[in-house]
Design a protein around this motif. Sequence first.
Motif, PDB file in Angstrom:
ATOM      1  N   ARG A   9       2.518  -4.609  11.552  1.00 49.71           N
ATOM      2  CA  ARG A   9       3.331  -3.498  11.055  1.00 49.71           C
ATOM      3  C   ARG A   9       2.917  -3.109   9.634  1.00 49.71           C
ATOM      4  O   ARG A   9       2.705  -1.929   9.321  1.00 49.71           O
ATOM      5  CB  ARG A   9       4.821  -3.856  11.084  1.00 49.71           C
ATOM      6  CG  ARG A   9       5.739  -2.719  10.623  1.00 49.71           C
ATOM      7  CD  ARG A   9       7.216  -3.064  10.730  1.00 49.71           C
ATOM      8  NE  ARG A   9       7.580  -4.358  10.188  1.00 49.71           N
ATOM      9  CZ  ARG A   9       7.737  -4.633   8.877  1.00 49.71           C
ATOM     10  NH1 ARG A   9       7.534  -3.695   7.981  1.00 49.71           N
ATOM     11  NH2 ARG A   9       8.100  -5.830   8.488  1.00 49.71           N
ATOM     12  N   LEU A  10       2.753  -4.105   8.766  1.00 52.98           N
ATOM     13  CA  LEU A  10       2.370  -3.821   7.382  1.00 52.98           C
ATOM     14  C   LEU A  10       0.964  -3.223   7.283  1.00 52.98           C
ATOM     15  O   LEU A  10       0.732  -2.297   6.500  1.00 52.98           O
ATOM     16  CB  LEU A  10       2.457  -5.105   6.541  1.00 52.98           C
ATOM     17  CG  LEU A  10       3.878  -5.646   6.320  1.00 52.98           C
ATOM     18  CD1 LEU A  10       3.830  -7.021   5.677  1.00 52.98           C
ATOM     19  CD2 LEU A  10       4.696  -4.673   5.486  1.00 52.98           C
ATOM     20  N   ASN A  12      -0.539  -1.452   9.597  1.00 50.39           N
ATOM     21  CA  ASN A  12      -0.466  -0.069  10.091  1.00 50.39           C
ATOM     22  C   ASN A  12       0.150   0.857   9.058  1.00 50.39           C
ATOM     23  O   ASN A  12      -0.297   2.002   8.901  1.00 50.39           O
ATOM     24  CB  ASN A  12       0.287  -0.011  11.422  1.00 50.39           C
ATOM     25  CG  ASN A  12      -0.589  -0.432  12.582  1.00 50.39           C
ATOM     26  OD1 ASN A  12      -1.766  -0.109  12.629  1.00 50.39           O
ATOM     27  ND2 ASN A  12      -0.014  -1.153  13.519  1.00 50.39           N
ATOM     28  N   ASP A  13       1.164   0.375   8.329  1.00 51.84           N
ATOM     29  CA  ASP A  13       1.741   1.170   7.235  1.00 51.84           C
ATOM     30  C   ASP A  13       0.682   1.444   6.165  1.00 51.84           C
ATOM     31  O   ASP A  13       0.559   2.564   5.662  1.00 51.84           O
ATOM     32  CB  ASP A  13       2.930   0.446   6.595  1.00 51.84           C
ATOM     33  CG  ASP A  13       4.167   0.416   7.482  1.00 51.84           C
ATOM     34  OD1 ASP A  13       4.203   1.142   8.506  1.00 51.84           O
ATOM     35  OD2 ASP A  13       5.097  -0.356   7.162  1.00 51.84           O
ATOM     36  N   TYR A  14      -0.080   0.429   5.841  1.00 55.38           N
ATOM     37  CA  TYR A  14      -1.123   0.555   4.834  1.00 55.38           C
ATOM     38  C   TYR A  14      -2.181   1.568   5.279  1.00 55.38           C
ATOM     39  O   TYR A  14      -2.616   2.430   4.495  1.00 55.38           O
ATOM     40  CB  TYR A  14      -1.752  -0.818   4.589  1.00 55.38           C
ATOM     41  CG  TYR A  14      -2.838  -0.815   3.546  1.00 55.38           C
ATOM     42  CD1 TYR A  14      -2.531  -0.797   2.187  1.00 55.38           C
ATOM     43  CD2 TYR A  14      -4.176  -0.838   3.916  1.00 55.38           C
ATOM     44  CE1 TYR A  14      -3.530  -0.803   1.227  1.00 55.38           C
ATOM     45  CE2 TYR A  14      -5.190  -0.843   2.960  1.00 55.38           C
ATOM     46  CZ  TYR A  14      -4.858  -0.827   1.625  1.00 55.38           C
ATOM     47  OH  TYR A  14      -5.849  -0.824   0.683  1.00 55.38           O
ATOM     48  N   SER A  16      -1.763   4.020   7.334  1.00 58.60           N
ATOM     49  CA  SER A  16      -1.138   5.347   7.269  1.00 58.60           C
ATOM     50  C   SER A  16      -1.215   5.916   5.853  1.00 58.60           C
ATOM     51  O   SER A  16      -1.545   7.098   5.666  1.00 58.60           O
ATOM     52  CB  SER A  16       0.314   5.247   7.737  1.00 58.60           C
ATOM     53  OG  SER A  16       0.946   6.496   7.626  1.00 58.60           O
ATOM     54  N   VAL A  17      -0.948   5.093   4.863  1.00 62.96           N
ATOM     55  CA  VAL A  17      -1.030   5.531   3.466  1.00 62.96           C
ATOM     56  C   VAL A  17      -2.467   5.925   3.118  1.00 62.96           C
ATOM     57  O   VAL A  17      -2.714   6.947   2.466  1.00 62.96           O
ATOM     58  CB  VAL A  17      -0.507   4.431   2.515  1.00 62.96           C
ATOM     59  CG1 VAL A  17      -0.834   4.753   1.063  1.00 62.96           C
ATOM     60  CG2 VAL A  17       0.986   4.234   2.706  1.00 62.96           C
ATOM     61  N   GLN A  18      -3.423   5.114   3.563  1.00 60.38           N
ATOM     62  CA  GLN A  18      -4.828   5.416   3.268  1.00 60.38           C
ATOM     63  C   GLN A  18      -5.263   6.719   3.940  1.00 60.38           C
ATOM     64  O   GLN A  18      -6.022   7.499   3.352  1.00 60.38           O
ATOM     65  CB  GLN A  18      -5.736   4.255   3.693  1.00 60.38           C
ATOM     66  CG  GLN A  18      -5.466   2.951   2.979  1.00 60.38           C
ATOM     67  CD  GLN A  18      -5.340   3.104   1.474  1.00 60.38           C
ATOM     68  OE1 GLN A  18      -6.158   3.766   0.836  1.00 60.38           O
ATOM     69  NE2 GLN A  18      -4.304   2.521   0.906  1.00 60.38           N
ATOM     70  N   GLU A  19      -4.784   6.964   5.143  1.00 61.75           N
ATOM     71  CA  GLU A  19      -5.116   8.217   5.825  1.00 61.75           C
ATOM     72  C   GLU A  19      -4.515   9.414   5.092  1.00 61.75           C
ATOM     73  O   GLU A  19      -5.148  10.474   4.992  1.00 61.75           O
ATOM     74  CB  GLU A  19      -4.677   8.156   7.282  1.00 61.75           C
ATOM     75  CG  GLU A  19      -5.561   7.212   8.102  1.00 61.75           C
ATOM     76  CD  GLU A  19      -5.056   6.959   9.516  1.00 61.75           C
ATOM     77  OE1 GLU A  19      -3.941   7.398   9.856  1.00 61.75           O
ATOM     78  OE2 GLU A  19      -5.798   6.307  10.271  1.00 61.75           O
ATOM     79  N   GLN A  20      -3.310   9.251   4.554  1.00 64.65           N
ATOM     80  CA  GLN A  20      -2.705  10.320   3.754  1.00 64.65           C
ATOM     81  C   GLN A  20      -3.507  10.562   2.481  1.00 64.65           C
ATOM     82  O   GLN A  20      -3.713  11.715   2.079  1.00 64.65           O
ATOM     83  CB  GLN A  20      -1.259   9.963   3.406  1.00 64.65           C
ATOM     84  CG  GLN A  20      -0.329   9.990   4.599  1.00 64.65           C
ATOM     85  CD  GLN A  20       1.045   9.441   4.266  1.00 64.65           C
ATOM     86  OE1 GLN A  20       1.516   9.537   3.145  1.00 64.65           O
ATOM     87  NE2 GLN A  20       1.694   8.850   5.272  1.00 64.65           N
TER      88      GLN A  20
END
Length: 193
Positions: A9-10, A12-14, A16-20
């Motif tokens: 989960r962490l 995947n969150d990370y 997501s931030v990098q993709e943003q």
Amino acid sequence: AGRYDVAVRLLNDYISVQEQRRKSIEDGASNAQSDASDARLLLVQIAERREDYKEAIRQLRLIDEPSLRFQVRIHEAVLEGKLGDLARARAVIDAIRPADRRERIVRQLTLASIYRDAGRSDEAVHILRAADRDMPDSAEVKYDLAMLLERQGQTAEFETLMRRVIELDPDNANAYNSLGYTYADQGRNLDEA
């Protein structure tokens, strides 16, 4: 700590931030692509520990970092082999266009190890013999070929190849060790062993 669900989960969150970050900042001006790839490699490790090789392959295919392309494809081929799909493993290996001699060697060693691990030693030997013909001065190829031949009881050819490995790479401790133990196990050339 083995808390894989939390780690996934962490990570995947990370990612997501990098993709943003990649979308909002000019791609060449950030390390977001590299950071996301590093996180995906951790997801691959988790999937492998869970023996979920399909998920590991899925994560590998999402890595788009150019500097990791070769490593990722090699890893994907190994995982296809673990799934028992030797045809797919070979197709992945065959699709790799090596950038240099080192990558050519790794590609052939990996393909041979996939077949060896699948219990198809004769095919692994065939692959390594072809690689040895193409790259006759590769100590790595000769070493792996020699070890397979030794397991098949072809000790004369093993010995010849291992001596050639030592000529090509005089600091190769594994070659000396393998040759010495083979002599000792056979009770011959004991002083040299």
